[in-house]
Structures are given as C-alpha cells and as structure tokens.
Design an enzyme around this catalytic site. Sequence first.
Site, PDB file in Angstrom:
ATOM      1  N   HIS A   1      -7.026   6.590  -3.221  1.00 55.88           N
ATOM      2  CA  HIS A   1      -7.880   5.560  -2.627  1.00 55.88           C
ATOM      3  C   HIS A   1      -7.272   4.859  -1.421  1.00 55.88           C
ATOM      4  O   HIS A   1      -7.993   4.291  -0.599  1.00 55.88           O
ATOM      5  CB  HIS A   1      -8.271   4.523  -3.692  1.00 55.88           C
ATOM      6  N   ASP A   2      -5.950   4.851  -1.265  1.00 58.43           N
ATOM      7  CA  ASP A   2      -5.305   4.236  -0.099  1.00 58.43           C
ATOM      8  C   ASP A   2      -4.421   5.241   0.635  1.00 58.43           C
ATOM      9  O   ASP A   2      -3.423   4.867   1.264  1.00 58.43           O
ATOM     10  CB  ASP A   2      -4.474   3.028  -0.519  1.00 58.43           C
TER      11      ASP A   2
ATOM     12  N   ASP B   1      -8.582  -1.665  -8.450  1.00 61.88           N
ATOM     13  CA  ASP B   1      -7.898  -1.850  -7.173  1.00 61.88           C
ATOM     14  C   ASP B   1      -7.348  -3.255  -7.006  1.00 61.88           C
ATOM     15  O   ASP B   1      -6.302  -3.450  -6.380  1.00 61.88           O
ATOM     16  CB  ASP B   1      -8.859  -1.521  -6.031  1.00 61.88           C
TER      17      ASP B   1
ATOM     18  N   HIS C   1       0.838  -1.208   0.000  1.00 56.48           N
ATOM     19  CA  HIS C   1       0.000   0.000   0.000  1.00 56.48           C
ATOM     20  C   HIS C   1       0.869   1.252   0.000  1.00 56.48           C
ATOM     21  O   HIS C   1       0.991   1.948   1.014  1.00 56.48           O
ATOM     22  CB  HIS C   1      -0.946  -0.018   1.196  1.00 56.48           C
TER      23      HIS C   1
ATOM     24  N   HIS D   1       1.497   1.513  -5.733  1.00 53.15           N
ATOM     25  CA  HIS D   1       0.208   0.839  -5.921  1.00 53.15           C
ATOM     26  C   HIS D   1      -0.838   1.823  -6.438  1.00 53.15           C
ATOM     27  O   HIS D   1      -1.621   1.495  -7.338  1.00 53.15           O
ATOM     28  CB  HIS D   1      -0.247   0.223  -4.597  1.00 53.15           C
TER      29      HIS D   1
END
Length: 384
Positions: free
Chosen positions: A210-211, A284, A170, A174
């Site tokens: 998103h992360d 994802d 993460h 990524h």
Amino acid sequence: MRRGGVSYNSADQAVLYLHLLGDVRQRGPVPSEPAQAAPHSHVQVDYQSLHRPQGPIRPGARGLSRCHRRLSFQRFLTDPRSLLPPPPGPLHLLDQEYTGQVKCMLNQVDSWDFDIFLFDRFTNGNSLVTLTFHLFLQLGLTRLFRLDPVKLHRFLVMVQADYHQQNPYHSALHAADVTQAIYCYLREPQLAETLSSCDMLLALVAAVTHDLDHPGVNQGFLLRTGHHLAALYKNSSVLESHHWRCAVSLLRESALLDHLPTTDRSVPTPSSPWHTWMTMKCADICNPCRVWKLSSQWSFRVTAEFFHQGDVERKHGMAVSPLCDRLSDSTPHIQTGFIRHLVEPLFREWCRFSCTRLSRCMLAHLQTNLDRWTDRSQHPATGS
C-alpha cells in the site's frame, strides 16, 4: 478549495489531516488538477538521501550524486541468492535462538499486542517477508490459489526491497505492521463471514504494497518541487497511483499469478467493497489504537518524517507544510489532532460495524493514548 473532486474548507482541521494522508479517492472520471509550472521547480532535492541520517562523510565515500537506486528486478538479477530459501543444514546456536523466537512470535501473530519492532529485530529486518509468507500459509491462500512458494517469496522480497528503509515511517516495517493488523481484522466474525478467499488475498497484497516506493514526503511537496511523479500521474492522487503501479509491476516481474488463466489474472472486484476499504483504512492508521509502548514509537517516527520534510522546505526557501514545522509543532499536538479529527471517528464507526473484544480493546487504547498526548501537549516539559 477543491481536491479529488470534493469541495471543502481548507481551515477545517479534520480536512487537514485527511489531506496529509493523500487525495480523496473518487469514482468516475474527475478532471485532474491543472498542470502548472511548479513555483519551486528549480529546487533539486536528493530523494535518495532525504531521510538518511546526517553525519560526517567517511573518507573515500562516494558522492550521493553517483548513487542510483536500482529497480527491484535489477537487484534480483544481481543478487539472486537473497531470494532463495536458506540452505539446508544445521544452524549456528545464535541462528537457532533467533529462529525459535521468530516461531514463537508467529504463534501469537493474531494478538493485537504483537510487537512488530521486536519481530523485525528477530528477523534481521525481514519482518515483511517473514510475516506475510507465514500469513499466506496460515490462511491457506498458497494452496487455494496454487501459488508457487518460490515465486511468492521472490515477490515479497522485491516488495520489501522497494520500500525506502531510510524513511522513519513509510518503510517496510510500517507495511508489516499494517499487514499484521489486516490479519487481525480478517479474523473478526463480521468479516470472516462475508469476505471470500479472493478478498483475503487482495487484502494481504494491498496491505503489503500500500505504500510501495514511498519517497518519504507528501503529495504537496512533490507538486511544488515539480517532481517527475507529479507529472507522470498528472498531479492527481500521485502517491496512491504510484503505489498501485509499483504493486502491479512487481506482480508481473515475480510471475506470481502467471499460472492462472488470463481471465482470472485481472484484478477482481471485492465481494464487499465497503468492508474491504474500511478494513484497509483502519489498518493503515491503527497506530494510535495500539498499546502505548508501540503506539508512541510510531508517533515519533511519523513526526520525524514530517519534520524532516519541513526542514528541507525551509532550507530551500519554500513555505513549510502544515504539521511539518518543528519550530511550531510537536508530536503531542499532532497526535491529539490526528486522533480527535480522524482516528477516533473512524474507529467508533468500526466498533458499530463490529462490536467485538478487539474493537473495544482498540478504543480503550485509543482513549488512553489520547489522554497521555493531551497531558503532554498541555505540559510541554513532559512531551517532545
């Protein structure tokens, strides 16, 4: 067992993999999990060094207890040069060579075989900034929404800096990979004909952030150790809520949308919410659908992150989370279950929605990778 307003059997393997990805999102107010005292609240985990390579401490090195991770706006204020475009003038020969390689790869950014690992080396670890800035220009979003290129660059630099680069999986790399996948999907006829320019803008921003600020452990670990994020978000969708809050914060800090009227600055609803959600979820978890050379690298990275969490749990006398025990689990075992229970059903539905050359290519890679992981799980001497 109940989580996110959905009842399920905890013995179901498919649910196990869904749980590792995070809580199931729900519509409408759903009571959060009761805030109970964490059974291991006494455990003090150094999240900054959680995935840092272990090794002897250099003489004179500062202790980890004094190391504090600055917020994005603090890094911007102390080192504004990192947010400015490179100065004009001739580049050195090596710089020219790498710049040429970057431009060459960006010309192939719509290829499903795009090597994000190689691109990250060519950009000196700035793949997220370089790739996303190019895609905003490529899709005409900068011109359409009258975005200031300097503010856009500032926003992307702050986003990249807020990813924990020590995380095996993460990390900003990524996020760059997911962003490239989103771009490939946006070019598919079924989406290109239904999504608006605003949808495309939302999709890129969602992919990039998103992360954001992911600690490298799952929600269960945060709850059991009494982490402050679990208390902040009331033990419900902790990571997802934190990623979203961080993204909104950086949008405000960068002033990227400040030129828009107040009514236009609120987050709009996508014109095709189901398509947008499915596109984001596929991007994802699309690693098993990449060519083996790329897919296997992601598989080993996510397993390393799982196993490190398990090592920390074992060290502090906690129960080791599912799929996080290096003594009983393996990369082939984890990947075969992940593909069969989650990835394959999702991408077969995607192929029904958009049966194109890209969809068939992804399913072909998925089957090839599944066969290789299955063979390795049955013959442990050849796997890891």
